[in-house]
Design an enzyme around this catalytic site. Structure first.
Site, short mmCIF file in Angstrom:
data_model
loop_
_atom_site.label_atom_id
_atom_site.label_comp_id
_atom_site.label_asym_id
_atom_site.label_seq_id
_atom_site.Cartn_x
_atom_site.Cartn_y
_atom_site.Cartn_z
N ALA A 66 -1.61 -2.12 -0.98
CA ALA A 66 -2.73 -2.01 -0.04
C ALA A 66 -2.59 -3.13 0.99
O ALA A 66 -1.89 -4.12 0.76
CB ALA A 66 -4.04 -2.16 -0.81
N GLY A 105 -0.57 -0.50 -4.58
CA GLY A 105 -0.93 0.80 -4.00
C GLY A 105 0.30 1.60 -3.60
O GLY A 105 0.23 2.84 -3.52
N GLU A 108 1.32 3.24 -6.67
CA GLU A 108 0.29 4.25 -6.97
C GLU A 108 0.47 5.49 -6.09
O GLU A 108 0.24 6.61 -6.53
CB GLU A 108 -1.10 3.63 -6.78
CG GLU A 108 -1.42 2.59 -7.85
CD GLU A 108 -2.73 1.87 -7.60
OE1 GLU A 108 -2.86 1.23 -6.53
OE2 GLU A 108 -3.62 1.94 -8.46
N GLU A 128 -1.13 -6.46 -8.82
CA GLU A 128 -2.51 -6.76 -8.44
C GLU A 128 -3.08 -7.93 -9.22
O GLU A 128 -3.92 -8.69 -8.71
CB GLU A 128 -3.40 -5.52 -8.65
CG GLU A 128 -3.25 -4.45 -7.56
CD GLU A 128 -2.10 -3.48 -7.82
OE1 GLU A 128 -1.24 -3.77 -8.67
OE2 GLU A 128 -2.06 -2.43 -7.15
N1 3HC Z 1 -0.92 -6.70 2.78
C1 3HC Z 1 -0.88 -7.38 3.95
N2 3HC Z 1 0.14 -8.20 4.29
C2 3HC Z 1 1.13 -8.34 3.42
C3 3HC Z 1 1.16 -7.66 2.19
C4 3HC Z 1 0.07 -6.82 1.88
N3 3HC Z 1 0.03 -6.12 0.74
N4 3HC Z 1 2.28 -8.01 1.53
C5 3HC Z 1 2.95 -8.85 2.33
N5 3HC Z 1 2.25 -9.05 3.47
C6 3HC Z 1 2.66 -9.89 4.60
C7 3HC Z 1 2.76 -11.34 4.24
O1 3HC Z 1 1.51 -11.99 4.37
C8 3HC Z 1 3.78 -11.84 5.22
O2 3HC Z 1 3.11 -12.04 6.45
P1 3HC Z 1 3.59 -13.19 7.45
O3 3HC Z 1 5.00 -12.89 7.78
O4 3HC Z 1 2.65 -13.08 8.57
O5 3HC Z 1 3.45 -14.47 6.66
C9 3HC Z 1 4.72 -10.66 5.39
O6 3HC Z 1 3.99 -9.53 4.94
C10 3HC Z 1 6.00 -10.77 4.60
O7 3HC Z 1 5.67 -11.08 3.26
P2 3HC Z 1 6.53 -12.12 2.40
O8 3HC Z 1 6.76 -13.34 3.20
O9 3HC Z 1 5.87 -12.22 1.10
O10 3HC Z 1 7.91 -11.34 2.31
P3 3HC Z 1 8.92 -11.23 1.11
O11 3HC Z 1 10.03 -10.39 1.60
O12 3HC Z 1 9.21 -12.58 0.55
O13 3HC Z 1 8.15 -10.42 -0.04
C11 3HC Z 1 6.80 -8.65 -0.94
C12 3HC Z 1 7.79 -9.08 0.17
C13 3HC Z 1 7.52 -8.66 -2.29
C14 3HC Z 1 6.34 -7.27 -0.62
C15 3HC Z 1 5.63 -9.66 -1.00
O14 3HC Z 1 5.10 -9.80 0.31
C16 3HC Z 1 4.50 -9.25 -1.89
O15 3HC Z 1 4.57 -9.47 -3.08
N6 3HC Z 1 3.43 -8.67 -1.29
C17 3HC Z 1 2.22 -8.37 -2.01
C18 3HC Z 1 2.39 -7.16 -2.89
C19 3HC Z 1 1.07 -6.85 -3.57
O16 3HC Z 1 0.42 -7.72 -4.11
N7 3HC Z 1 0.71 -5.59 -3.56
C20 3HC Z 1 -0.53 -5.17 -4.16
C21 3HC Z 1 -1.61 -5.26 -3.16
S1 3HC Z 1 -3.21 -4.91 -3.83
C22 3HC Z 1 -3.24 -3.25 -4.00
O17 3HC Z 1 -2.28 -2.60 -3.71
C23 3HC Z 1 -4.53 -2.67 -4.47
C24 3HC Z 1 -4.39 -1.25 -4.87
O18 3HC Z 1 -4.19 -1.17 -6.25
C25 3HC Z 1 -5.63 -0.47 -4.53
#
Ligand code: 3HC
Ligand code: NAI
Length: 692
Positions: A66, A105, A108, A128
């Protein structure tokens, strides 16, 4: 090709529709992505020429979750649930084509497709929990149906990812595509059509749940196994409850439970702190006055001076990622001891199955030793980790200036000394920087990078990137005694020391901070570090409790006694001897002992930390408040579900923090309670550190 939104487009090739998501950098499920998928699916269903749909992403990854930036804001239509429902109810097969990371997400979304193919590098996870959340779009109900509750429990409670091969074994994907993912996914779609494969839905599967219904102890076993690591966190338990619901309830009921628990977490303070921290960590990498195109100095060989506690741990970091390192000592015995400790550490890790015997061999093979400083001549980065003594460090840097090749980075691991004074003895102060590792240096994630007045931008840029390479999180700070982390720590320690004079006992102070979520309290920490750091037997005059304990040869864990008594397994128990010494010392120093409440202990230990953080910000020692928080979470184990000291201050309300500091200032007269002007100003304006 037709644009569906500015983040998605649709093309049709011989009856196969391809919806391509393009929302850099990680294809998060922003509004435009959800709208694109929803509209795309609707168009495909209405178009008789379309027989199957492939969902694929442009750029470096499949949907990584998400869009976290949308959390907490007003809902933007369409929601994720209706979008996924449209996909799951599609009368034409949908195939997810996955590369990079299908996370949260994103996974998912893949799980509502009828089939999943991926490339060999794809990774899958529901992270998450790391945001203080649980997968809120059916992930907790569908994943156990695919991979079984046991694997699902492990994935949702740890947030860990699995690779393509494991995903195939677990049944999470149907095929690994060898070459072109898009072409492979289209070919797979055609196979589904020609073989008339059914429109299977994961939600309808029950087979992998049955065994767990007969084995309800499974859940408590998992609870127990993660209890220590997840102490204080809500999300791991909530994730477990969702998987329990998947096993025990019909799908729709399970989804309802998931949504209820998701909303509880989403509106709670823990997830707010953990989401804040997600961005804080990424912000820390951004240095405003070091442009992205600043050249980096290649680091192929590292030298470490001193093979003691820190030098050894620092060297392991290099070897762990394949960088050759040479350690220099003055005596063969010290060098042998240092190398021996490293080998033993690696062997211990191998005995737990975390690395192989070959890894031990390879890593030890990358670490060499010498008694000759001039052997560091070909190193690109040299890290000094000798005793904390300015004269010694200056002497070493003078020699390094003569020995090191031009362009080499000269770093000190000093925990508090002035980097400018060290740099001043060299002819190249631009090459000098502080690289402050935290003990144990091979474990702790933080690297405080201390920028001297003359440190070069290329040197800063290189060190920030190098930190990432050795898997550390770096925070750039300026020069001041103790830098950011230890300067703030000193304020807490000063209060802890004062509290035991006024009436509390060490274990009472430690208990409050442990229950707050810190890994240990200040006195346990002192015992662990050794009470005699910086203490001198010859000059000690029994002026502090620490002096008194050291004089009694109670120097911490290493001597079996300190503030606590330790058994042979190093389990602490409060010491009657220490209590007596404290009571005598209180009396001798004219303190009237009194009952001290847990609230007072907490406020007096933590609020001066927030106050010091504000001063650090005002002086420009830290770039941003969130950097202070990253320092404390990764360097000292501040519970991430409380964000860090500055976020904690914001969450309390700075007006409350200021008022409480003033109260203690009046009560004690101690200057550490005098509110920092920056904090007073923010409090008066009704703002927080987050607004800076
Ligand atoms: N939403 C918004 N921005 C995000 C994001 C997300 N889910 N994931 C990454 N970003 C942004 C980061 O803030 C970063 O922004 P910046 O360049 O402005 O600082 C940019 O994307 C790149 O991210 P990373 O520096 O972390 O890049 P990496 O290549 O090192 O890692 C990744 C990539 C493995 C995808 C890592 O970013 C990550 O783990 N992201 C989060 C994944 C996550 O937690 N997903 C679950 C979200 S909650 C959800 O999905 C709820 C659902 O169940 C309803
Ligand atoms: P230590 O006492 O364990 O190791 C220091 C080593 O340096 C010894 O092995 C000693 O023989 C060697 N040494 C002394 N003079 C030398 C010289 N001229 N050339 C080569 N080697 C020499 O000390 P520790 O704990 O490793 O600390 C080292 C530095 O790291 C200090 O500046 C300390 O402040 C800093 N630091 C320590 C932390 C800790 O928790 N121990 C945490 C972060 C920083």
């Amino acid at each position: 090709m037709t644009a569906l939104t500015d983040m998605a487009d649709l093309s049709i090739e011989d009856g196969i529709a391809i919806i391509t998501i393009d929302n850099p950098p990680v294809n998060a499920l922003s509004q435009g992505v959800r709208q694109g998928i929803k509209d795309g699916v609707a168009q495909c269903l209405a178009d008789d020429s379309v027989n199957a749909i492939v969902l694929i992403c442009a750029g470096r990854t499949f949907i990584a979750g998400a869009d976290i930036t949308e959390f907490g804001g007003p809902p933007k239509e369409p929601g994720l649930h209706p979008t996924l429902a449209d996909m799951e109810n599609s009368s034409k097969p949908i195939i997810a084509a996955i590369h990079g990371t299908a996370l949260g997400g994103g996974l998912e979304t893949a799980l509502v497709c009828n089939y999943r193919v991926c490339d060999a590098g794809a990774r899958f996870g529901l992270p998450e929990v790391n945001l203080g959340l649980l997968p809120g779009a059916g992930g907790t109900q569908r994943l156990p149906r695919m991979v079984g509750p046991e694997k699902a429990l492990q994935m949702v409670t740890s947030g860990a990812q699995i690779g393509a091969d494991e995903a195939l074994r677990e049944g999470l994907v149907d095929e690994i595509v060898a070459n072109d993912l898009r072409a492979g996914a289209i070919a797979f779609a055609r196979k589904v059509l020609t073989e008339k494969r059914p429109l299977t839905k994961i939600r309808d599967r029950e087979d992998k749940l049955i065994a767990a219904r007969e084995n309800p102890e499974l859940f408590d076993k998992v609870r127990k196994s993660i209890a220590r690591k997840t102490r204080g966190f809500l999300a791991p338990e909530y994730n477990i409850r969702c998987i329990e619901a998947a096993v025990n309830l019909p799908f729709e009921e399970g989804v309802k439970e998931e949504r209820k628990l998701f909303m509880e977490l989403m509106t709670g303070s823990q997830s707010a702190a953990q989401q804040y921290f997600f961005f804080a960590e990424r912000q820390a990498a951004k240095i405003p006055d070091v442009p992205a195109d600043t050249p980096e100095i290649p680091i192929n060989k590292v030298g470490v001076i001193g093979a003691g506690t820190m030098g050894g741990g620092i060297s392991m970091n290099m070897a762990n990622v394949g960088i050759p390192v040479i350690m220099v000592e003055t005596q063969q015995e010290a060098l042998d001891h240092g190398l021996g400790v490293i080998r033993k550490n690696y062997e211990n890790t191998a005995s737990k199955g975390r690395i192989s015997a070959q890894d031990v061999k390879d890593r030890c093979g990358l670490i060499s030793g010498s008694l000759d400083l001039s052997e560091l001549a070909d190193c690109d980065l040299i890290i000094e980790a000798v005793f904390e003594n300015m004269e010694l460090k200056r002497e070493i840097f003078k020699k390094l200036d003569e020995i090191a090749k031009p362009g080499a980075i000269l770093a000190s691991n000093t925990s508090a000394l002035n980097i400018n004074e060290i740099a001043a003895v060299t002819s190249r102060p631009e090459a000098v920087i502080g690289l402050h590792f935290f003990s144990p240096a091979n474990v702790m994630k933080l690297l405080e990078i201390v920028r001297g007045d003359k440190s070069g931008k290329d040197v800063i840029k290189t060190c920030m990137a190098f930190a990432k390479r050795i898997k550390k999180t770096a925070v750039l700070v300026g020069v001041c005694p103790g830098f950011v982390g230890n300067r703030i720590l000193a304020k807490r320690q000063a209060q802890a020391n004062q509290l035991i004079l006024e009436g509390a006992l060490p274990h009472e102070v430690d208990k409050v901070l442990f229950e707050f979520g810190l890994p240990m309290g200040p006195f346990q920490m002192s015992d662990l570090a050794g009470l005699d750091i910086g203490w001198n037997k010859e000059t000690s005059k029994g002026e502090t409790i620490r002096d008194v304990l050291c004089e009694a040869d109670r120097r911490g864990q290493k001597t079996g006694t300190g503030f606590y008594d330790y058994d042979k397994n190093r389990v602490p128990s409060p010491s009657p001897v220490v209590e007596k010494l404290i009571l005598e010392f209180s009396e001798k120093t004219g303190h009237q002992r009194r009952e001290i409440s847990e609230d007072e202990i907490l406020e007096r230990c933590l609020y001066p930390m927030i106050n010091e953080g504000a001063k650090i910000l005002d002086e420009g020692i830290a770039i941003r408040a969130s950097d202070v928080d990253v320092t404390w979470v990764y360097g000292y184990g501040w519970p991430v579900y409380r964000g860090g000291p500055m976020h904690y201050g914001d969450s309390l309300g700075l007006d409350k923090v200021v008022a409480t500091l003033r109260k203690y200032h009046e009560m004690t007269g101690n200057a550490d309670f005098e509110p920092a002007p920056l904090m007073v100003r923010l409090a008066e304006e009704g703002r927080g550190f987050k607004d800076l």
